[in-house]
Scaffold this active site. Structure first.
Site, PDB file in Angstrom:
ATOM      1  N   GLU A 173      27.961  39.500  49.517  1.00 19.62           N
ATOM      2  CA  GLU A 173      29.251  38.910  49.133  1.00 19.62           C
ATOM      3  C   GLU A 173      29.039  37.886  48.024  1.00 19.62           C
ATOM      4  O   GLU A 173      27.959  37.296  47.899  1.00 19.62           O
ATOM      5  CB  GLU A 173      29.875  38.286  50.398  1.00 19.62           C
ATOM      6  CG  GLU A 173      31.148  37.508  50.217  1.00 19.62           C
ATOM      7  CD  GLU A 173      32.347  38.314  49.746  1.00 19.62           C
ATOM      8  OE1 GLU A 173      32.230  38.993  48.708  1.00 19.62           O
ATOM      9  OE2 GLU A 173      33.410  38.229  50.373  1.00 19.62           O
ATOM     10  N   ASP A 174      30.072  37.680  47.210  1.00 17.69           N
ATOM     11  CA  ASP A 174      29.958  36.698  46.135  1.00 17.69           C
ATOM     12  C   ASP A 174      30.034  35.265  46.642  1.00 17.69           C
ATOM     13  O   ASP A 174      29.255  34.406  46.240  1.00 17.69           O
ATOM     14  CB  ASP A 174      31.035  36.940  45.052  1.00 17.69           C
ATOM     15  CG  ASP A 174      32.458  36.999  45.606  1.00 17.69           C
ATOM     16  OD1 ASP A 174      32.645  36.970  46.843  1.00 17.69           O
ATOM     17  OD2 ASP A 174      33.401  37.088  44.793  1.00 17.69           O
ATOM     18  N   ARG A 198      35.681  43.140  44.943  1.00 17.12           N
ATOM     19  CA  ARG A 198      34.970  43.492  43.754  1.00 17.12           C
ATOM     20  C   ARG A 198      33.984  42.394  43.347  1.00 17.12           C
ATOM     21  O   ARG A 198      33.088  42.611  42.567  1.00 17.12           O
ATOM     22  CB  ARG A 198      35.984  43.741  42.613  1.00 17.12           C
ATOM     23  CG  ARG A 198      36.820  45.007  42.853  1.00 17.12           C
ATOM     24  CD  ARG A 198      37.943  45.148  41.845  1.00 17.12           C
ATOM     25  NE  ARG A 198      38.946  44.140  42.057  1.00 17.12           N
ATOM     26  CZ  ARG A 198      39.965  44.248  42.947  1.00 17.12           C
ATOM     27  NH1 ARG A 198      40.127  45.348  43.641  1.00 17.12           N
ATOM     28  NH2 ARG A 198      40.814  43.279  43.107  1.00 17.12           N
ATOM     29  N   GLY A 199      34.173  41.219  43.968  1.00 18.02           N
ATOM     30  CA  GLY A 199      33.393  40.055  43.559  1.00 18.02           C
ATOM     31  C   GLY A 199      31.889  40.186  43.730  1.00 18.02           C
ATOM     32  O   GLY A 199      31.115  39.564  43.017  1.00 18.02           O
ATOM     33  N   ARG A 217      35.339  38.275  35.396  1.00 17.48           N
ATOM     34  CA  ARG A 217      34.234  38.612  36.300  1.00 17.48           C
ATOM     35  C   ARG A 217      32.951  38.930  35.527  1.00 17.48           C
ATOM     36  O   ARG A 217      31.857  38.895  36.072  1.00 17.48           O
ATOM     37  CB  ARG A 217      34.579  39.859  37.134  1.00 17.48           C
ATOM     38  CG  ARG A 217      35.726  39.687  38.106  1.00 17.48           C
ATOM     39  CD  ARG A 217      35.810  40.945  38.963  1.00 17.48           C
ATOM     40  NE  ARG A 217      37.049  41.048  39.713  1.00 17.48           N
ATOM     41  CZ  ARG A 217      37.264  40.497  40.915  1.00 17.48           C
ATOM     42  NH1 ARG A 217      36.307  39.810  41.496  1.00 17.48           N
ATOM     43  NH2 ARG A 217      38.417  40.658  41.532  1.00 17.48           N
ATOM     44  N   ASP A 221      36.381  36.158  40.059  1.00 17.42           N
ATOM     45  CA  ASP A 221      37.517  36.258  39.134  1.00 17.42           C
ATOM     46  C   ASP A 221      38.442  35.056  39.196  1.00 17.42           C
ATOM     47  O   ASP A 221      38.472  34.311  40.169  1.00 17.42           O
ATOM     48  CB  ASP A 221      38.347  37.495  39.486  1.00 17.42           C
ATOM     49  CG  ASP A 221      39.072  37.318  40.824  1.00 17.42           C
ATOM     50  OD1 ASP A 221      38.405  37.095  41.840  1.00 17.42           O
ATOM     51  OD2 ASP A 221      40.325  37.374  40.831  1.00 17.42           O
ATOM     52  N   ASP A 249      34.078  31.007  51.561  1.00 20.53           N
ATOM     53  CA  ASP A 249      34.914  29.811  51.460  1.00 20.53           C
ATOM     54  C   ASP A 249      35.283  29.419  52.896  1.00 20.53           C
ATOM     55  O   ASP A 249      34.490  28.793  53.590  1.00 20.53           O
ATOM     56  CB  ASP A 249      36.111  30.174  50.581  1.00 20.53           C
ATOM     57  CG  ASP A 249      37.003  28.999  50.235  1.00 20.53           C
ATOM     58  OD1 ASP A 249      36.621  27.863  50.491  1.00 20.53           O
ATOM     59  OD2 ASP A 249      38.107  29.224  49.711  1.00 20.53           O
ATOM     60  N   SER A 250      36.444  29.816  53.382  1.00 22.35           N
ATOM     61  CA  SER A 250      36.811  29.500  54.772  1.00 22.35           C
ATOM     62  C   SER A 250      35.978  30.304  55.765  1.00 22.35           C
ATOM     63  O   SER A 250      35.782  29.899  56.900  1.00 22.35           O
ATOM     64  CB  SER A 250      38.294  29.807  55.000  1.00 22.35           C
ATOM     65  OG  SER A 250      38.520  31.201  54.948  1.00 22.35           O
ATOM     66  N   THR A 285      37.407  35.988  55.533  1.00 19.13           N
ATOM     67  CA  THR A 285      37.203  37.340  55.022  1.00 19.13           C
ATOM     68  C   THR A 285      35.985  37.989  55.691  1.00 19.13           C
ATOM     69  O   THR A 285      36.076  39.081  56.259  1.00 19.13           O
ATOM     70  CB  THR A 285      36.990  37.315  53.487  1.00 19.13           C
ATOM     71  OG1 THR A 285      38.104  36.662  52.887  1.00 19.13           O
ATOM     72  CG2 THR A 285      36.844  38.716  52.925  1.00 19.13           C
TER      73      THR A 285
HETATM   74  P1  IMP Z   1      37.212  33.133  52.542  1.00 19.53           P
HETATM   75  O1  IMP Z   1      37.847  34.246  53.312  1.00 19.53           O
HETATM   76  O2  IMP Z   1      38.060  31.886  52.575  1.00 19.53           O
HETATM   77  O3  IMP Z   1      35.792  32.863  52.948  1.00 19.53           O
HETATM   78  O4  IMP Z   1      37.275  33.527  51.009  1.00 19.53           O
HETATM   79  C1  IMP Z   1      36.414  34.426  50.464  1.00 19.53           C
HETATM   80  C2  IMP Z   1      37.011  35.082  49.239  1.00 19.53           C
HETATM   81  O5  IMP Z   1      37.867  34.195  48.498  1.00 19.53           O
HETATM   82  C3  IMP Z   1      35.909  35.470  48.303  1.00 19.53           C
HETATM   83  O6  IMP Z   1      35.463  36.780  48.566  1.00 19.53           O
HETATM   84  C4  IMP Z   1      36.569  35.350  46.948  1.00 19.53           C
HETATM   85  O7  IMP Z   1      37.193  36.574  46.600  1.00 19.53           O
HETATM   86  C5  IMP Z   1      37.628  34.309  47.108  1.00 19.53           C
HETATM   87  N1  IMP Z   1      37.192  32.996  46.580  1.00 19.53           N
HETATM   88  C6  IMP Z   1      36.960  31.872  47.295  1.00 19.53           C
HETATM   89  N2  IMP Z   1      36.611  30.851  46.507  1.00 19.53           N
HETATM   90  C7  IMP Z   1      36.612  31.336  45.247  1.00 19.53           C
HETATM   91  C8  IMP Z   1      36.320  30.741  43.953  1.00 19.53           C
HETATM   92  O8  IMP Z   1      35.990  29.550  43.795  1.00 19.53           O
HETATM   93  N3  IMP Z   1      36.438  31.578  42.880  1.00 19.53           N
HETATM   94  C9  IMP Z   1      36.802  32.889  42.982  1.00 19.53           C
HETATM   95  N4  IMP Z   1      37.078  33.477  44.169  1.00 19.53           N
HETATM   96  C10 IMP Z   1      36.984  32.701  45.286  1.00 19.53           C
HETATM   97 MG    MG Z   2      35.277  38.478  46.993  1.00 18.38          MG
END
Ligand code: IMP
Ligand code: MG
Length: 185
Positions: A102-103, A45-46, A168, A162, A106-107, A110
């Site tokens: 995408e919002d 939803r981000g 949000r 969120d 991070d890693s 996703t």
């Molecule tokens: P990844 O799979 O580690 O790249 O994480 C991506 C998902 O983690 C994003 O779509 C967000 O939903 C969530 N996320 C990562 N960092 C944050 C943050 O600082 N605030 C809120 N959501 C986050």
């Molecule tokens: Mg997200």
């Protein structure tokens, strides 16, 4: 729920800065895809607030689809390993220029899972547009074509992002002081 002023440590990106950058991204995308067949795929939803602002700034014909993913094997504030698709697209994306909106990355896990699934469906092109990038946290590489802002490794909220599904709606991106945030029990 707690008033966000209680745990806001700083406004990282203001409403004005967001609007300015989103307009720039919209102009860039309009140029790059003018001869294409653009489909924006928003990750729920981000990505919603970013999507609705961004699409207003794109001046070429486009279509919109939504996808939702849930990551598992992860703690509450991070994702790890595989993501599972909980809502899938309604259309065939073959021959479309797919841009995933995408919002935050991070890693990268996703989006990496999302791209793996989408690429098997043979779109004409497949790229990512992310509002925020915690670049130093990357564990898997993903083909990001457009980035709004590279940000430090801090937990942020607002503008679609969120904390435990709330906040949000705030029009800016803020940093959470986790010591002052009290989750509902
Ligand atoms: P990844 O799979 O580690 O790249 O994480 C991506 C998902 O983690 C994003 O779509 C967000 O939903 C969530 N996320 C990562 N960092 C944050 C943050 O600082 N605030 C809120 N959501 C986050
Ligand atoms: Mg997200």
């Amino acid at each position: 729920m707690q008033d966000y002023h209680d745990f806001l440590s700083e406004v990282l990106i203001s409403e004005t800065q967001l609007a300015q950058r989103v307009a720039e991204l919209g102009a860039e995308i309009s140029r790059d895809y003018k001869d294409g067949n653009l489909l924006l795929v928003c990750i729920l939803r981000g990505g919603v607030m970013f999507l609705t602002d961004l699409m207003r700034m794109i001046e070429i014909p486009l279509a919109v689809e939504f996808m939702a993913v849930s990551s598992y094997g992860a703690g509450k504030r991070e994702s790890a390993g595989q993501a599972r698709i909980t809502l899938d697209l309604n259309i065939d994306i073959r021959d479309l220029d797919v841009l995933v909106v995408e919002d935050i990355i991070d890693s990268g896990h996703t989006l990496s899972s999302v791209l793996e699934v989408l690429s098997t469906r043979k779109p004409k092109s497949l790229f990512i547009c992310t509002l925020l990038d915690k670049a130093e946290r990357r564990e898997v590489e993903v083909p990001v074509r457009y980035t709004g802002f590279v940000i430090p490794n801090k937990f942020v909220f607002g503008y679609g992002l969120d904390i435990d599904e709330f906040y949000r709606n705030l029009p800016f991106v803020g940093v959470v002081d986790l010591a002052r945030y009290k989750p509902e029990s």
